[in-house]
Enzyme design. Structure first.
Site, PDB file in Angstrom:
ATOM      1  N   PHE A 140       9.813  40.111 -23.512  1.00 57.75           N
ATOM      2  CA  PHE A 140      10.901  39.219 -23.113  1.00 57.75           C
ATOM      3  C   PHE A 140      12.051  39.158 -24.120  1.00 57.75           C
ATOM      4  O   PHE A 140      13.039  38.454 -23.888  1.00 57.75           O
ATOM      5  CB  PHE A 140      10.362  37.799 -22.869  1.00 57.75           C
ATOM      6  CG  PHE A 140       9.739  37.161 -24.084  1.00 57.75           C
ATOM      7  CD1 PHE A 140      10.512  36.499 -25.023  1.00 57.75           C
ATOM      8  CD2 PHE A 140       8.363  37.221 -24.277  1.00 57.75           C
ATOM      9  CE1 PHE A 140       9.939  35.911 -26.144  1.00 57.75           C
ATOM     10  CE2 PHE A 140       7.779  36.633 -25.394  1.00 57.75           C
ATOM     11  CZ  PHE A 140       8.571  35.978 -26.326  1.00 57.75           C
ATOM     12  N   ARG A 169       9.077  18.026 -30.916  1.00 53.73           N
ATOM     13  CA  ARG A 169       8.336  18.916 -30.017  1.00 53.73           C
ATOM     14  C   ARG A 169       7.622  18.137 -28.915  1.00 53.73           C
ATOM     15  O   ARG A 169       7.528  18.608 -27.786  1.00 53.73           O
ATOM     16  CB  ARG A 169       7.383  19.799 -30.805  1.00 53.73           C
ATOM     17  CG  ARG A 169       8.207  20.800 -31.657  1.00 53.73           C
ATOM     18  CD  ARG A 169       7.427  21.913 -32.236  1.00 53.73           C
ATOM     19  NE  ARG A 169       6.856  22.818 -31.265  1.00 53.73           N
ATOM     20  CZ  ARG A 169       7.509  23.808 -30.657  1.00 53.73           C
ATOM     21  NH1 ARG A 169       8.797  23.989 -30.876  1.00 53.73           N
ATOM     22  NH2 ARG A 169       6.881  24.605 -29.822  1.00 53.73           N
ATOM     23  N   THR A 208       6.612  24.830 -23.627  1.00 57.05           N
ATOM     24  CA  THR A 208       7.595  25.906 -23.441  1.00 57.05           C
ATOM     25  C   THR A 208       7.776  26.241 -21.970  1.00 57.05           C
ATOM     26  O   THR A 208       8.895  26.430 -21.499  1.00 57.05           O
ATOM     27  CB  THR A 208       7.150  27.169 -24.219  1.00 57.05           C
ATOM     28  OG1 THR A 208       7.033  26.821 -25.598  1.00 57.05           O
ATOM     29  CG2 THR A 208       8.145  28.295 -24.065  1.00 57.05           C
ATOM     30  N   ARG A 224      11.778  19.027 -20.910  1.00 57.48           N
ATOM     31  CA  ARG A 224      11.499  20.136 -19.993  1.00 57.48           C
ATOM     32  C   ARG A 224      10.769  19.664 -18.738  1.00 57.48           C
ATOM     33  O   ARG A 224      11.022  20.166 -17.644  1.00 57.48           O
ATOM     34  CB  ARG A 224      10.696  21.219 -20.698  1.00 57.48           C
ATOM     35  CG  ARG A 224      11.515  21.977 -21.731  1.00 57.48           C
ATOM     36  CD  ARG A 224      10.690  23.039 -22.419  1.00 57.48           C
ATOM     37  NE  ARG A 224      11.466  23.795 -23.374  1.00 57.48           N
ATOM     38  CZ  ARG A 224      10.993  24.233 -24.527  1.00 57.48           C
ATOM     39  NH1 ARG A 224       9.732  23.986 -24.875  1.00 57.48           N
ATOM     40  NH2 ARG A 224      11.764  24.933 -25.340  1.00 57.48           N
ATOM     41  N   ASN A 266      14.553  27.214 -20.006  1.00 57.96           N
ATOM     42  CA  ASN A 266      13.830  25.996 -20.374  1.00 57.96           C
ATOM     43  C   ASN A 266      14.637  25.013 -21.218  1.00 57.96           C
ATOM     44  O   ASN A 266      14.090  24.139 -21.874  1.00 57.96           O
ATOM     45  CB  ASN A 266      12.494  26.341 -21.028  1.00 57.96           C
ATOM     46  CG  ASN A 266      12.639  27.065 -22.353  1.00 57.96           C
ATOM     47  OD1 ASN A 266      13.743  27.247 -22.863  1.00 57.96           O
ATOM     48  ND2 ASN A 266      11.520  27.469 -22.911  1.00 57.96           N
ATOM     49  N   HIS A 288      15.599  24.442 -27.475  1.00 60.16           N
ATOM     50  CA  HIS A 288      14.765  24.994 -28.548  1.00 60.16           C
ATOM     51  C   HIS A 288      14.588  23.908 -29.600  1.00 60.16           C
ATOM     52  O   HIS A 288      15.523  23.163 -29.888  1.00 60.16           O
ATOM     53  CB  HIS A 288      15.436  26.208 -29.202  1.00 60.16           C
ATOM     54  CG  HIS A 288      14.815  26.575 -30.515  1.00 60.16           C
ATOM     55  ND1 HIS A 288      13.715  27.393 -30.603  1.00 60.16           N
ATOM     56  CD2 HIS A 288      15.108  26.190 -31.790  1.00 60.16           C
ATOM     57  CE1 HIS A 288      13.375  27.514 -31.882  1.00 60.16           C
ATOM     58  NE2 HIS A 288      14.200  26.793 -32.624  1.00 60.16           N
TER      59      HIS A 288
END
Length: 149
Positions: A57, A85, A91, A102, A112, A115
């Site tokens: 990816f 996080r 993710t 998300r 998504n 970061h």
């Protein structure tokens, strides 16, 4: 105090989610010490995502992150990596819990939205990639006494 780099990716910017995401960050009590709107070039993208080089990816990730403007910010605080996080979510948005950024706003792993640094060491490294020291401010808010012990 730890520092985390957060990137609101091109899909977050294009979908008009900067405000709602920043609101969540501020309402949680996180201290923003640096923020800018920018276009990530290929060189910076490759340095930032070097850990993924060679993965299937990687090229599409570089194309995606350089496809439009992003908002990059630095937040600081006690246990900031873990806190951010948990706010961001898994993710893969399909696996992200409701109530996370998300989980509430994203549908596809390839888009998504956001970061966030995954360790204190990576946080420091990522901050130095995107910000010069003089671009960061030392900020103490009157509300800090009600947030941090």
């Amino acid at each position: 105090m730890e520092r985390s780099l957060i990137i609101l990716k091109p899909d977050a910017v294009q979908r008009g989610l900067i405000g709602p995401i920043l609101t969540r960050i501020e309402q949680r009590g996180l201290r923003i010490v640096g923020m800018k709107l920018m276009q990530i070039d290929e060189s910076l993208a490759r340095r930032h995502y070097a850990i993924h080089e060679g993965k299937a990816f990687f090229d599409s990730l570089i194309t995606y992150i350089t496809s439009g403007p992003v908002v990059v910010l630095v937040v600081t605080g006690k246990n900031i990596i873990e806190i951010v996080r948990s706010m961001v979510g898994a993710t893969n948005p399909v696996k992200a819990a409701p109530g996370t950024i998300r989980g509430d706003f994203a549908l596809d792993i390839g888009r998504n939205l956001i970061h966030a640094s995954d360790s204190p060491e990576n946080g420091e490294m990522e901050v130095s990639l995107f910000f010069r020291p003089e671009e960061l401010v030392e900020m103490h808010r009157s509300t800090d006494q009600w947030i941090y012990e």
